[in-house]
Design a protein around this motif. Structure first.
Motif, PDB file in Angstrom:
ATOM      1  N   PHE A 124      -2.440   5.250  -0.079  1.00  0.00           N
ATOM      2  CA  PHE A 124      -2.888   4.089   0.202  1.00  0.00           C
ATOM      3  C   PHE A 124      -4.673   4.627   1.419  1.00  0.00           C
ATOM      4  O   PHE A 124      -5.275   4.125   1.051  1.00  0.00           O
ATOM      5  N   ARG A 125      -4.388   6.366   1.430  1.00  0.00           N
ATOM      6  CA  ARG A 125      -5.719   6.538   1.375  1.00  0.00           C
ATOM      7  C   ARG A 125      -6.180   7.727  -0.040  1.00  0.00           C
ATOM      8  O   ARG A 125      -5.186   9.177  -0.320  1.00  0.00           O
ATOM      9  N   HIS A 148       0.543  -1.235  -0.363  1.00  0.00           N
ATOM     10  CA  HIS A 148       0.341  -0.161  -0.111  1.00  0.00           C
ATOM     11  C   HIS A 148       1.035   0.998  -0.491  1.00  0.00           C
ATOM     12  O   HIS A 148      -0.205   2.189   0.911  1.00  0.00           O
ATOM     13  N   SER A 171      -5.386  -1.498  -0.289  1.00  0.00           N
ATOM     14  CA  SER A 171      -6.396  -0.225   0.332  1.00  0.00           C
ATOM     15  C   SER A 171      -6.141   0.781  -1.802  1.00  0.00           C
ATOM     16  O   SER A 171      -5.977   1.815  -1.525  1.00  0.00           O
TER      17      SER A 171
END
Length: 362
Positions: A87-88, A61, A129
């Protein structure tokens, strides 16, 4: 494509040849140049987030690479762009993104469940993710990649996809460390070392690094820590308070996540102090905080997701700090490995042998 796939919790990832599924109109295909190996990868492998994972999953991720294909509706990146995979995601339109809280973006849930490749037995694999960076090729929504302008190698840029941004951001954006303040950082792996660097950039006067591994404490001193604590010598909260003449820290960062260590880290903060929870703990984990102490001494407990960073703004900010010499990625990359060595590298991280291993050969 070659990928490291999680097939069973508690077991090594399986390196397989997969067939990528056709990208959608909002999708971006990236040739991965490097992928960092984070402690969260180990936690996911061991089932920490079992309720969020269904079926085979491409691991990883934290990555960087070059765009090789884009869908018809993609407008944020183009073929040939260098990007960091986050990952976000940051969709830009949900209620959190429009309130400058893209680190809490609502798009993550659907991305976690979207199949991205087919295995030889016909089953489909999702991507950790929504990106799955343990692969030579990844396909993701454009919300999960950020175009960057830098000559830094992918092995260093990859760290911004999770660990370095989370750590530096925890100090700069979540805690908003003030110049002259006293800070304690518990857990000095890749994320913890980045918290230390962020606190140094913010101007903290005392930065106390707490870790049982001597080599990590030594690295911490090179990256800005003023003091170190070995928790094997005595309770770490007692050692931190002694260093600070009994007053406690203004900010203490737990980068481990186990309830016992969270509680210990809370006891490090003084009046008006802030405890920042950076490390992921068990989903059913709990810790106790004395209500009177919290209220009467005006203490604060804060969660921290992705360093509260707004990736479309802050990735480039952090890159500029690296290129100017204010932040260091060199000290964080302990070794570069091939995809076939991903499980060995995870074990090295668990044993404390490395700060960060990076996959650079797929």
């Amino acid at each position: 494509m070659r990928s490291a796939v999680l097939l069973e919790f508690g077991k090594d990832l399986a390196v397989e040849s997969l067939e990528p599924l056709a990208p959608g109109p909002r999708d971006v295909v990236v040739a991965v140049g490097a992928s960092g190996i984070c402690h969260t990868d180990l936690s996911v492998r061991n089932g920490l987030f079992a309720g969020m994972v269904s079926g085979p999953m491409i691991g990883g991720h934290e990555g960087a690479g070059t765009v090789v294909e884009v869908g018809k509706q993609v407008n944020r990146v183009a073929v040939g762009d260098r990007v960091i995979a986050s990952f976000r995601p940051a969709c830009g339109t949900c209620s959190y993104c429009v309130r400058d809280s893209s680190h809490l973006c609502d798009a993550l849930g659907p991305f976690l469940r979207k199949p991205r490749a087919a295995r030889s037995d016909g089953s489909q694999a999702v991507a950790m993710s929504g990106i799955g960076t343990f692969s030579d090729i990844l396909t993701c929504d454009e919300a999960s990649v950020v175009r960057i302008d830098s000559d830094l190698p992918d092995a260093h840029l990859a760290l911004l996809g999770c660990g370095m941004t989370t750590g530096v951001g925890a100090a700069l954006f979540t805690a908003r460390v003030r110049p002259g303040s006293a800070v304690a950082v518990v857990g000095c792996g890749g994320v913890g070392q980045s918290v230390i660097q962020g606190a140094a950039v913010a101007g903290a006067a005392r930065i106390i690094a707490v870790d049982p591994v001597a080599s990590k404490r030594e690295v911490a001193l090179r990256l800005g820590a003023t003091d170190t604590v070995d928790p094997a010598v005595a309770p770490p909260e007692e050692q931190v308070r002694e260093l600070l003449r009994g007053k406690g820290a203004d900010c203490a960062f737990d980068v481990v996540g186990t309830p016992e260590i969270v509680a210990s880290t809370y006891r490090m903060i003084g009046k008006g102090g802030t405890l920042v929870l950076v490390g992921y703990g068990p989903m059913d984990g709990e810790f106790r905080v004395p209500a009177f102490d919290l209220q009467a001494q005006e203490k604060t407990v804060k969660g921290c997701v992705a360093g509260s960073a707004q990736i479309r703004r802050d990735y480039q900010v952090l890159i500029d700090l690296i290129e100017s010499g204010r932040l260091s990625t060199d000290a964080l990359v302990s070794q570069q490995v091939g995809l076939d060595e991903v499980n060995v590298a995870m074990q090295a991280m668990l044993s404390g042998e490395v700060i960060r291993s990076v996959v650079t050969t797929f």
